[in-house]
Design an enzyme around this catalytic site. Structure first.
Site, mmCIF file in Angstrom:
data_model
loop_
_atom_site.group_PDB
_atom_site.id
_atom_site.type_symbol
_atom_site.label_atom_id
_atom_site.label_comp_id
_atom_site.label_asym_id
_atom_site.label_seq_id
_atom_site.Cartn_x
_atom_site.Cartn_y
_atom_site.Cartn_z
ATOM 1 N N LYS A 1 38.128 -30.432 -25.173
ATOM 2 C CA LYS A 1 38.294 -31.063 -26.491
ATOM 3 C C LYS A 1 37.626 -32.299 -27.193
ATOM 4 O O LYS A 1 37.228 -32.686 -28.080
ATOM 5 C CB LYS A 1 39.938 -31.593 -26.257
ATOM 6 C CG LYS A 1 40.730 -29.885 -25.602
ATOM 7 C CD LYS A 1 42.607 -30.306 -25.337
ATOM 8 C CE LYS A 1 42.801 -29.281 -25.766
ATOM 9 N NZ LYS A 1 43.348 -28.352 -24.851
ATOM 10 N N ASP B 1 39.692 -29.360 -14.179
ATOM 11 C CA ASP B 1 39.293 -28.478 -15.395
ATOM 12 C C ASP B 1 39.689 -29.648 -15.635
ATOM 13 O O ASP B 1 40.866 -30.253 -15.865
ATOM 14 C CB ASP B 1 40.426 -27.452 -15.617
ATOM 15 C CG ASP B 1 40.788 -27.286 -17.584
ATOM 16 O OD1 ASP B 1 40.364 -27.888 -18.036
ATOM 17 O OD2 ASP B 1 41.800 -26.633 -17.949
ATOM 18 N N PHE C 1 47.305 -25.205 -17.424
ATOM 19 C CA PHE C 1 47.238 -24.405 -18.596
ATOM 20 C C PHE C 1 44.931 -24.208 -18.350
ATOM 21 O O PHE C 1 44.858 -25.289 -18.155
ATOM 22 C CB PHE C 1 47.945 -25.008 -19.669
ATOM 23 C CG PHE C 1 46.752 -24.693 -21.281
ATOM 24 C CD1 PHE C 1 48.084 -23.324 -21.697
ATOM 25 C CD2 PHE C 1 45.877 -24.251 -22.024
ATOM 26 C CE1 PHE C 1 47.744 -22.827 -22.695
ATOM 27 C CE2 PHE C 1 45.444 -24.210 -22.783
ATOM 28 C CZ PHE C 1 45.931 -22.930 -23.867
HETATM 29 C C1 LIG Z 1 43.476 -27.009 -23.936
HETATM 30 C C2 LIG Z 1 43.119 -26.636 -23.105
HETATM 31 C C3 LIG Z 1 42.296 -25.889 -22.430
HETATM 32 C C4 LIG Z 1 41.546 -24.815 -23.871
HETATM 33 O O1 LIG Z 1 40.712 -24.928 -24.220
HETATM 34 P P1 LIG Z 1 40.393 -24.166 -25.999
HETATM 35 O O2 LIG Z 1 39.677 -25.192 -26.219
HETATM 36 O O3 LIG Z 1 41.984 -23.940 -26.192
HETATM 37 O O4 LIG Z 1 40.139 -23.000 -25.200
HETATM 38 C C5 LIG Z 1 42.605 -25.608 -21.039
HETATM 39 N N1 LIG Z 1 42.382 -26.776 -19.949
HETATM 40 C C6 LIG Z 1 43.041 -27.289 -20.441
HETATM 41 C C7 LIG Z 1 43.661 -28.309 -19.455
HETATM 42 C C8 LIG Z 1 43.466 -28.075 -21.670
HETATM 43 O O5 LIG Z 1 44.166 -28.825 -22.087
#
Ligand SMILES: *Cc1c(COP(=O)(O)O)cnc(C)c1O
Length: 401
Positions: free
Chosen positions: A252, A223, A138
């Site tokens: 986050k 990420d 994701f």
């Molecule tokens: C939550 C998340 C995102 C997206 O972040 P947003 O602030 O919702 O755009 C991207 N990568 C990972 C691994 C995430 O957990």
């Protein structure tokens, strides 16, 4: 307003994109939330791994209050001290890197992908555009980060998406080797797939990813939007492994609920960006930056990185011991305080609803996995309370398999 009034307004005026629980929250403190009826909840989701220092941490509240009353926004046409100082702090945490501040995880990843392409061009590879990503990943909800997200069912409603992504199975080194070619600009991976159900990359896989990137001149991007800043028991999840990326993204937990993301790249990679290549109006504004500085101070001064490691082990071992022999419960896996309870059936949503009714917030990250991501300040007593509630609910499923 009461819950019914809020729900009615939302139903009429807010776009219907969220499958929400029938609860509206009004206040939070530490690992505890209160709803519109004054009911108390133990928050073992922390706003999806955002509230690592807990709700309304006094140091974050004070920093935000002070900055909001002093200077809120001037745009990135000018310097502000909090942004420069936060960039230095993130550099010092990693021991390398230059930073671009965005407003979210998706935007941090957009920056990383644009930078990787720019870096490839700077190295003289004008035709390169490909990016290799893992299935089950994701990376966000913009068109590009949605395309980067290895979940085809999320793509279908919005096709066609940017077509320069190649999807490979997580932890399949051979598939990765085949996918990373001369046209690859980047390999983008989560060290632990959060939304994918808390799935850990193997050390061999990450080592191979770095090797293939180095051989092809591609950038390795981790990420760490969900896993960064102590969540897994290290400042960065990749520090559990002996592999460093060229670029790492955060979001986050960084702003304790204020919108801020960061794309941090090794200096020589970062220098591929020239003035005008990338920008944002709000990104790195003074208020989210002082919030982030306060978050980093709290994580450091309260020893929350080590606490996440210790609390995570306690939570996993207590849950494992208490559900031993329960055929409804499969693997309980995680790293630090990012944990999933795998179930023998698709009961995650049902279990989450039952937990909520008993005052415990967790989430159904996949149909058969419940995710726990409590604040890193969670106490031993709160862990014991949460385990008791979960074990009680799970015992009702013991005969179902
Ligand atoms: C939550 C998340 C995102 C997206 O972040 P947003 O602030 O919702 O755009 C991207 N990568 C990972 C691994 C995430 O957990």
């Amino acid at each position: 307003m009461n819950l019914e009034q809020i729900e009615a307004l939302d139903g009429r005026y807010h776009m219907n994109v969220y499958g929400r629980q029938p609860v509206a929250f009004v206040r939070g403190e530490g690992a505890v939330l209160w709803d519109t009826d004054g009911k108390e909840y133990l928050d073992f989701l922390a706003g999806i791994a955002v509230m690592s220092v807990g709700h309304s941490h006094p140091k974050v509240v004070e920093a935000v209050r002070e900055q909001a009353g002093t200077l809120t926004h001037v745009s990135n046409l000018f310097y502000t001290e909090p942004q420069a100082v936060l960039a230095e702090r993130l550099h010092d945490l990693l021991g390398w890197g230059k930073v671009f501040f965005a407003n979210s995880g998706a935007e941090a990843n957009e920056c990383a992908l644009k930078l990787a392409r720019r870096w490839a061009r700077a190295q003289g590879s004008a035709e390169r555009s490909g990016v290799v990503v893992a299935l089950g990943s994701f990376h966000g909800r913009t068109f590009t980060t949605l395309a980067a997200t290895g979940q085809p069912h999320k793509h279908e409603p919005f096709a066609p998406l940017p077509a320069w992504f190649t999807y490979v199975a997580l932890n399949d080194e051979e598939a990765l080797e085949q996918a990373v070619g001369d046209e690859t600009t980047a390999v983008l991976l989560e060290v632990v797939q959060g939304e994918g159900g808390v799935r850990l990359a193997t050390p061999e896989y990450l080592t191979a990813a770095r090797k293939f990137c180095d051989e092809r001149g591609a950038a390795l991007i981790f990420d760490e939007v969900q896993t960064g800043l102590g969540r897994t028991g290290k400042w960065f999840a990749f520090q559990h492994y002996d592999v460093a990326p060229h670029i790492v993204t955060l979001a986050k937990a960084l702003g304790a609920g204020l919108p801020i993301g960061a794309c941090i790249a090794r200096e020589d990679v970062a220098d591929a960006f020239k003035p005008g290549d990338h920008a944002t109006t709000f990104g790195g504004g003074p208020v989210p930056c002082v919030a982030a500085l306060a978050v980093l101070d709290v994580i450091e001064s309260e020893g929350l990185v080590a606490r996440a490691a210790e609390a995570g082990e306690k939570l996993i071992s207590m849950l494992s011991a208490a559900t031993e022999g329960n055929g409804a419960v499969g693997e309980i896996r995680g790293l630090g305080l990012l944990i999933a309870i795998e179930l023998a059936g698709d009961w995650a949503a049902e279990i989450v609803g039952k937990a909520l009714a008993r005052g415990l917030i967790v989430n159904n990250v996949t149909p058969n996995a419940v995710r726990l991501a409590p604040p890193l300040i969670v106490s031993d007593e709160q862990i014991e309370q949460a385990v008791e509630i979960l074990v009680g609910i799970l015992s009702g499923y013991g005969d179902a398999s």
